[in-house]
Every structure is written in C-alpha cells, then in structure tokens.
Design an enzyme around this catalytic site. Sequence first.
Site, PDB file in Angstrom:
ATOM      1  N   CYS A 195       0.805  -1.217   0.000  1.00  0.00           N
ATOM      2  CA  CYS A 195       0.000   0.000   0.000  1.00  0.00           C
ATOM      3  C   CYS A 195       0.839   1.268   0.000  1.00  0.00           C
ATOM      4  O   CYS A 195       0.304   2.369  -0.119  1.00  0.00           O
ATOM      5  CB  CYS A 195      -0.961  -0.018   1.184  1.00  0.00           C
ATOM      6  SG  CYS A 195      -1.965  -1.513   1.208  1.00  0.00           S
ATOM      7  N   HIS A 242      -2.463   7.459   6.904  1.00  0.00           N
ATOM      8  CA  HIS A 242      -2.748   6.173   6.275  1.00  0.00           C
ATOM      9  C   HIS A 242      -4.152   5.719   6.676  1.00  0.00           C
ATOM     10  O   HIS A 242      -4.932   5.297   5.833  1.00  0.00           O
ATOM     11  CB  HIS A 242      -1.694   5.148   6.687  1.00  0.00           C
ATOM     12  CG  HIS A 242      -1.795   3.852   5.965  1.00  0.00           C
ATOM     13  ND1 HIS A 242      -1.758   3.756   4.587  1.00  0.00           N
ATOM     14  CD2 HIS A 242      -1.951   2.577   6.428  1.00  0.00           C
ATOM     15  CE1 HIS A 242      -1.871   2.496   4.232  1.00  0.00           C
ATOM     16  NE2 HIS A 242      -1.994   1.757   5.325  1.00  0.00           N
ATOM     17  N   LYS A 302      -9.489   7.863   3.269  1.00  0.00           N
ATOM     18  CA  LYS A 302      -9.951   6.494   3.015  1.00  0.00           C
ATOM     19  C   LYS A 302     -11.356   6.270   3.575  1.00  0.00           C
ATOM     20  O   LYS A 302     -12.025   5.308   3.185  1.00  0.00           O
ATOM     21  CB  LYS A 302      -8.991   5.471   3.624  1.00  0.00           C
ATOM     22  CG  LYS A 302      -7.644   5.362   2.916  1.00  0.00           C
ATOM     23  CD  LYS A 302      -6.788   4.263   3.520  1.00  0.00           C
ATOM     24  CE  LYS A 302      -5.450   4.136   2.813  1.00  0.00           C
ATOM     25  NZ  LYS A 302      -4.522   5.221   3.163  1.00  0.00           N
ATOM     26  N   HIS A 357      -9.784   1.904   0.593  1.00  0.00           N
ATOM     27  CA  HIS A 357      -8.331   1.736   0.522  1.00  0.00           C
ATOM     28  C   HIS A 357      -7.942   1.246  -0.866  1.00  0.00           C
ATOM     29  O   HIS A 357      -8.232   0.109  -1.236  1.00  0.00           O
ATOM     30  CB  HIS A 357      -7.892   0.741   1.585  1.00  0.00           C
ATOM     31  CG  HIS A 357      -6.412   0.666   1.787  1.00  0.00           C
ATOM     32  ND1 HIS A 357      -5.514   1.355   1.014  1.00  0.00           N
ATOM     33  CD2 HIS A 357      -5.660  -0.029   2.694  1.00  0.00           C
ATOM     34  CE1 HIS A 357      -4.293   1.091   1.408  1.00  0.00           C
ATOM     35  NE2 HIS A 357      -4.358   0.265   2.439  1.00  0.00           N
TER      36      HIS A 357
END
Length: 415
Positions: free
Chosen positions: A165, A305, A337, A342
């Site tokens: 990712c 993140h 997100k 994601h």
Amino acid sequence: MELKRVVVTGLGALTPIGNTADEYWKNLILGTSGAAMITQFDASKFKTQFACEVKGFDYLDHFDRKEGRKLDQFSQYAMVVAEEAIKNSGIDLDSVDLSRVGVIWGSGIGGLKTFQDECMAFALGDGTPRFNPFFIPKMIADIASGHISIKYGFRGPNFTTVSACASSTNALIDSFNYIRLGKAKVMVTGGSEAAVNEAGVGGFNALKALSTNNENFASASRPFDSTRDGFVLGEGAGCVILEELDHALARGANILAELAGGGLSADAYHMTAPHPEGIGASSVMRYALEDAEMHRNEIDYINVHGTSTPLGDVAESRAIKDVFGDDAYNLNISSTKSMTGHLLGAAGAIEAIACIKACQEDIVPPTINWANADPELDSKLNFTFNKAQKRVVRAAMSNTFGFGGHNTAAIFKKY
C-alpha cells in the site's frame, strides 16, 4: 551538488468518488462515501459484499476494443489518469526532450483479475494449456509504466515500485529524487490498482483485514471510530506530474505545489500488522521532515494512512504525537480512506492529490463516518471529523504504509 527543486504541474484521478481530479476533490470536500454493494462479481457468498468501486467507467470510452482487451483494468486506469494529468500540466510534448521525461508507477498487486481469470479458465478446462498470449504482459505490475511511456514516447527512467500500500508514494519519492538529482526534467508518477474481484476480496477476507459490516456499508470505512472493524477495499488510480522548477518556469507552467521532501522506513516487525508503538511510522515522518528541511510546526495537515483497522489507526496516532509533540494539537489530521476506501498501491497517489489540493485551496477534507470515540486515541487531536475545515495549509504530509512493514511519507507545500 545542489539539489533541484521539484514542483507539481499536473493531476489526474479516477476514484470511487470521482472520475477526474476535480470531481474527486469536490466529493472529498463534500464528504461523499464511495462504498456500495459490489457489482463486478457475485459477492453474495463472501464475508464482505461491498467495496469502493470506480463508477461509470467504460474502457471503450478511452480505448478501441482491440487495444483495451490487451490491458488489465489496472493498466486501463493508469493510462486514463496519465492522459488527464499530462493534459492538465499543459506540457507541449513536441517541444520537450522526451529522453528527459520518465515514468515511475506504483501498484501493489498489478493485474490480479487477469491472473485470476486465466488460472480459473485453465483449472476448469480439460488440462490443455490454452492461455491468452497477453496473459503475462497484462498481469505484470510494471506494464502500466511501460504502456504510458510507449504511448507518449517518454524515454527517461521507467519502472514500477511494489511496496504494497506504500507503492505509489514510493513512486512519487523515487520520481522526486530523479528530478532533484538532475536525472530527469519531468516525471509522470502515481499508481493504480484494480483488486475488486473474487481473489482480491476473498484474499483480504481470509486475512480478516476487511470490514464485514454489510448492513452499514456506506459508513463501514470509519477510521478512528471505536466500532471500526477493518478497511473497505477500493480501486482506481492517481497521477501527478512532477517537474524541475526551472523547467516548469521556462515553459510558463501553472505550478500547483512544491514537493519538498520524502521519507522511507521499515517497521521490521510483522508481515501484516504495524508496530504497536508506531516506531516505523515515527521514523518515516521524521525522515520526511529532515529531507524537506522543515520544522514540525510548519506542517498544517497530515493525510494519514488511517485505514480503519483497530491496530493501525492507534499506532499511527501514537506516532504523530511522538514526532510532533505539542505541535500535534495544532494539526488537522484526516483519513480520506473514509470516503474512497483503501486503494492499496494507488492509495498514496490519490492521497497526494488531496494534500496538493489542500495546500492550493486552504481547506482540509474530512474523516467521515465517525460517531464513537475510541478511548485509546487522544481526543484532543483534531481528526477533522465528518466535515471539511477551512484553514491555511502551508504544507501537508501524506503517510502511506504497506504490508511487509513498508512506510512512506511525502511533504507537499505551497509554491
């Protein structure tokens, strides 16, 4: 050696909440959820039956049928956003030295649908090996950067970064380094992913990584909420045109932001779980600040993140407090997100675009779907819950972390 300054001159996006960079940004600020029940296959027997799919995309709007069938969906997405970003940059390809224009792309998985379909067809057949001659070139993760360079004749550095990712932020940082070291004048960079298929959903379900909140799918991606139960799988692509400052000025480019620095680190801890104290995340944010020669109080926004997993959200918030100290309470923090899901290897690319636009327009997109406080999180931190917030954004940091313990952070600032 004096390092070159690197600026952003073009953007392209294809996401679950918008099929252009402008549409994506508009829906980020509106707090739009991209989650819906899966349409690309029958998911009724899967633990997770929803995802953040790209909507209204038909490859025939962009490719003729013969050309399009040679491309896995992740490459189709890459080609579409690269075209948008190149047009957005206003660069005249007839007047540019194409040997000094490169492509570095990111993808965590590559052509998963192609791999799945070809293997299933063989397994369900009579054992005779009948494989599509484009099986391998459709599936390999590096092929998207190859296709972009072939279409436009870019002969500069060309490869794909694969770090789960973190892949597309790795691609951005590598591109940044090639330009500031004088190895290229322009880099087309970003990432794409297309893993909303049986193998992708089934595989992440087996890891217990995905939310299974099928009843409340629209709000299932809920970073920092105490009821979060995993991430929501997304798909799409983002592209950023990076350019040496002098090159951009010489052609009168519209400069959108400056890429000031980037950091890379590893957790060296676990295959899929983050270090519980966020040691790798702390390191990568410090490295990015050092690389940008910036003090922690110069960052106004962190696009985290923030995947909506029980462990990851806590570890990252601890890392932010560790790095920023009391300045952490002056930051806006948000996880986009919560809206896009994601995008795996493409996450860093579209989240970089969110940071660039935040610096341009002085507004921070929200973390939507929050309702329940998590006692493990510091309630004094500003997670920009549920509504966008206006503020001057001098600089924004984009964090992306990947399975294997890969950590990346990039800092964009006003030009």
